[in-house]
Enzyme design. Structure first.
Site, PDB file in Angstrom:
ATOM      1  N   TYR A 156     133.781  46.548 105.018  1.00 26.18           N
ATOM      2  CA  TYR A 156     133.934  46.908 106.439  1.00 26.18           C
ATOM      3  C   TYR A 156     135.403  46.792 106.860  1.00 26.18           C
ATOM      4  O   TYR A 156     135.966  47.721 107.449  1.00 26.18           O
ATOM      5  CB  TYR A 156     133.063  45.983 107.277  1.00 26.18           C
ATOM      6  CG  TYR A 156     133.247  46.101 108.774  1.00 26.18           C
ATOM      7  CD1 TYR A 156     132.680  47.155 109.475  1.00 26.18           C
ATOM      8  CD2 TYR A 156     133.968  45.140 109.487  1.00 26.18           C
ATOM      9  CE1 TYR A 156     132.831  47.258 110.861  1.00 26.18           C
ATOM     10  CE2 TYR A 156     134.129  45.233 110.864  1.00 26.18           C
ATOM     11  CZ  TYR A 156     133.559  46.291 111.549  1.00 26.18           C
ATOM     12  OH  TYR A 156     133.716  46.393 112.911  1.00 26.18           O
TER      13      TYR A 156
HETATM   14  N1  LIG Z   1     130.587  44.189 118.211  1.00 26.28           N
HETATM   15  C1  LIG Z   1     131.711  43.646 117.745  1.00 26.28           C
HETATM   16  O1  LIG Z   1     131.920  42.431 117.756  1.00 26.28           O
HETATM   17  C2  LIG Z   1     132.788  44.555 117.202  1.00 26.28           C
HETATM   18  C3  LIG Z   1     134.009  43.961 116.828  1.00 26.28           C
HETATM   19  C4  LIG Z   1     135.027  44.774 116.341  1.00 26.28           C
HETATM   20  C5  LIG Z   1     134.830  46.143 116.260  1.00 26.28           C
HETATM   21  N2  LIG Z   1     133.628  46.686 116.625  1.00 26.28           N
HETATM   22  C6  LIG Z   1     133.473  48.135 116.494  1.00 26.28           C
HETATM   23  O2  LIG Z   1     132.946  48.653 117.708  1.00 26.28           O
HETATM   24  C7  LIG Z   1     132.205  49.841 117.436  1.00 26.28           C
HETATM   25  C8  LIG Z   1     130.826  49.751 118.048  1.00 26.28           C
HETATM   26  O3  LIG Z   1     130.178  48.614 117.532  1.00 26.28           O
HETATM   27  P1  LIG Z   1     128.891  47.971 118.214  1.00 26.28           P
HETATM   28  O4  LIG Z   1     129.048  46.515 118.090  1.00 26.28           O
HETATM   29  O5  LIG Z   1     128.647  48.561 119.550  1.00 26.28           O
HETATM   30  O6  LIG Z   1     127.758  48.435 117.185  1.00 26.28           O
HETATM   31  P2  LIG Z   1     126.184  48.668 117.358  1.00 26.28           P
HETATM   32  O7  LIG Z   1     125.678  48.038 118.580  1.00 26.28           O
HETATM   33  O8  LIG Z   1     125.600  48.296 116.044  1.00 26.28           O
HETATM   34  O9  LIG Z   1     126.076  50.261 117.557  1.00 26.28           O
HETATM   35  C9  LIG Z   1     126.473  51.102 116.510  1.00 26.28           C
HETATM   36  C10 LIG Z   1     126.378  52.548 116.944  1.00 26.28           C
HETATM   37  O10 LIG Z   1     126.856  53.361 115.841  1.00 26.28           O
HETATM   38  C11 LIG Z   1     125.843  54.256 115.458  1.00 26.28           C
HETATM   39  N3  LIG Z   1     125.787  54.353 113.990  1.00 26.28           N
HETATM   40  C12 LIG Z   1     125.684  53.332 113.104  1.00 26.28           C
HETATM   41  N4  LIG Z   1     125.612  53.796 111.865  1.00 26.28           N
HETATM   42  C13 LIG Z   1     125.668  55.144 111.952  1.00 26.28           C
HETATM   43  C14 LIG Z   1     125.620  56.195 111.000  1.00 26.28           C
HETATM   44  N5  LIG Z   1     125.480  55.952 109.682  1.00 26.28           N
HETATM   45  N6  LIG Z   1     125.692  57.472 111.431  1.00 26.28           N
HETATM   46  C15 LIG Z   1     125.808  57.722 112.744  1.00 26.28           C
HETATM   47  N7  LIG Z   1     125.859  56.782 113.704  1.00 26.28           N
HETATM   48  C16 LIG Z   1     125.776  55.504 113.312  1.00 26.28           C
HETATM   49  C17 LIG Z   1     124.536  53.689 115.988  1.00 26.28           C
HETATM   50  O11 LIG Z   1     123.659  54.770 116.249  1.00 26.28           O
HETATM   51  P3  LIG Z   1     122.049  54.699 116.043  1.00 26.28           P
HETATM   52  O12 LIG Z   1     121.473  54.731 117.408  1.00 26.28           O
HETATM   53  O13 LIG Z   1     121.745  55.943 115.285  1.00 26.28           O
HETATM   54  O14 LIG Z   1     121.730  53.450 115.287  1.00 26.28           O
HETATM   55  C18 LIG Z   1     124.966  52.987 117.255  1.00 26.28           C
HETATM   56  O15 LIG Z   1     124.999  53.880 118.331  1.00 26.28           O
HETATM   57  C19 LIG Z   1     132.203  49.981 115.905  1.00 26.28           C
HETATM   58  O16 LIG Z   1     133.247  50.857 115.524  1.00 26.28           O
HETATM   59  C20 LIG Z   1     132.506  48.572 115.416  1.00 26.28           C
HETATM   60  O17 LIG Z   1     133.087  48.547 114.134  1.00 26.28           O
HETATM   61  C21 LIG Z   1     132.607  45.920 117.088  1.00 26.28           C
END
Ligand SMILES: NC(=O)c1ccc[n+]([C@@H]2O[C@H](COP(=O)([O-])OP(=O)(O)OC[C@H]3O[C@@H](n4cnc5c(N)ncnc54)[C@H](OP(=O)(O)O)[C@@H]3O)[C@@H](O)[C@H]2O)c1
Length: 232
Positions: A156
Site C-alpha cells: 500500500y
Molecule cells: N482512512 C484513512 O485513514 C486514510 C489515510 C490515508 C489515506 N487514505 C486514502 O483516502 C482514500 C479514501 O480512503 P477511505 O478511508 O475513505 O476508504 P474506504 O472507506 O475504504 O472507501 C474506499 C472507496 O474506494 C472504493 N474502492 C476500493 N477498492 C476499489 C476498487 N478495486 N475499484 C474501485 N473502487 C474501489 C470503494 O468503493 P466500493 O463502494 O466499490 O467498495 C470505496 O468507495 C484512499 O485513497 C486512501 O488510501 C485514507
C-alpha cells in the site's frame, strides 16, 4: 458567486468514507457530480441525498484494478459531462493486508495495490488532462497517504509513493496552464480503510480536502495535509 458552480466533478470511491465527504462538499460548492464506486447500488443513497438537495448527479461503476474498465469509465465520464471534466478527485484506493512478517513479499499485494492506487489514477488523470488543458482550467487531486515506517503495509505504502512521484513529476508540465494536480493527505481517519482505532473522524477531512480544488495560485505538485485545516 461560488467559484465551482456548475463545474463537473468525478469523485472515485464516493460510496463511503472520505470520498463521500468530498462529494458532499463539492455538491455544496455547486458542482455537478459523477459518483464512482464498484457498483451503482453503493453510490445510490448518496446520489439520492444529493439530488434531493438540488445537485445534478450521475453514478458510474468500475473495478479500478482492471485497466480496460478504467478506460471505459473514463470514456463514459467524458460523455456524461459533454467532453470536459473540470475536477478529477482520485480518491478510491484499497489497503492490502497487514503482514506481521514484514520481510515476506507477496507479489499479488503489490500488483493489486499498484493497479488500483497508482495506475488507475494515472490513467484517469492522463485521459482528462488534454481537455482540461484545452479549456485552460482543471483540478486534479490525487489522494495519498502519510503512512511511513510500516513495512508491514509496504504494498500500500509503495503504491502511494509511486502516485506521489507521478504528481510531482507531472507538475512542471502544468505550470501556467490553469490546470493543477496536487496531493491530498487526509490524515488517519476512522473509515473502513482507516479502521476503528484511527484518531480522526472522517468529517475532519474537510475543509482541507477542498483546498487543492479551490486554490487559485496555479501551483501543482503540492502535498496538502487535510488535518492542517481541520476545525478551521
Ligand atoms: N482512512 C484513512 O485513514 C486514510 C489515510 C490515508 C489515506 N487514505 C486514502 O483516502 C482514500 C479514501 O480512503 P477511505 O478511508 O475513505 O476508504 P474506504 O472507506 O475504504 O472507501 C474506499 C472507496 O474506494 C472504493 N474502492 C476500493 N477498492 C476499489 C476498487 N478495486 N475499484 C474501485 N473502487 C474501489 C470503494 O468503493 P466500493 O463502494 O466499490 O467498495 C470505496 O468507495 C484512499 O485513497 C486512501 O488510501 C485514507
Amino acid at each position: 458567486m461560488k467559484p465551482l458552480v456548475n463545474r463537473w466533478a468525478l469523485v472515485t470511491g464516493a460510496s463511503r468514507g472520505i470520498g463521500q465527504q468530498v462529494a458532499q462538499a463539492l455538491a455544496e460548492e455547486g458542482c455537478r457530480l459523477i459518483l464512482h464506486s464498484r457498483t451503482l447500488d453503493a453510490t445510490a443513497p448518496l446520489a439520492d441525498r444529493l439530488r434531493s438537495q438540488g445537485t445534478h448527479v450521475h453514478t458510474v461503476a468500475a473495478e479500478l484494478s482492471d485497466s480496460a474498465a478504467v478506460l471505459r469509465l473514463a470514456a463514459e465520464v467524458s460523455a456524461l459531462c459533454g467532453g470536459t471534466l473540470d475536477i478529477l478527485y482520485n480518491n478510491a484506493a484499497l489497503m492490502t493486508p497487514y503482514h506481521a512478517d514484514w520481510l515476506s513479499v507477496v507479489p499479488a499485494d503489490y500488483e493489486l495495490s499498484f493497479r488500483v492506487n497508482t495506475i488507475a489514477p494515472i490513467l484517469l488523470s492522463n485521459h482528462f488532462l488534454p481537455a482540461m488543458l484545452a479549456q485552460g482550467w482543471g483540478r486534479i487531486v490525487n489522494v495519498t497517504s502519510g503512512i511511513k515506517d510500516q513495512p508491514e503495509l509496504m504494498a500500500y505504502a509503495a503504491s502511494k509513493a509511486a502516485l506521489d512521484k507521478f504528481v510531482r513529476d507531472t507538475a512542471p508540465k502544468l505550470a501556467g496552464t490553469g490546470v493543477t494536480m496536487n496531493l491530498l493527505d487526509p490524515g488517519w481517519l476512522r473509515t473502513d480503510l482507516g479502521g476503528p482505532n484511527a484518531p480522526g473522524a472522517v468529517e475532519s477531512v474537510l475543509p482541507g480536502a477542498l483546498v487543492p480544488v479551490l486554490a487559485t495560485d496555479g501551483v501543482s505538485g503540492r502535498w496538502v495535509s487535510a488535518q492542517d485545516f481541520a476545525g478551521v
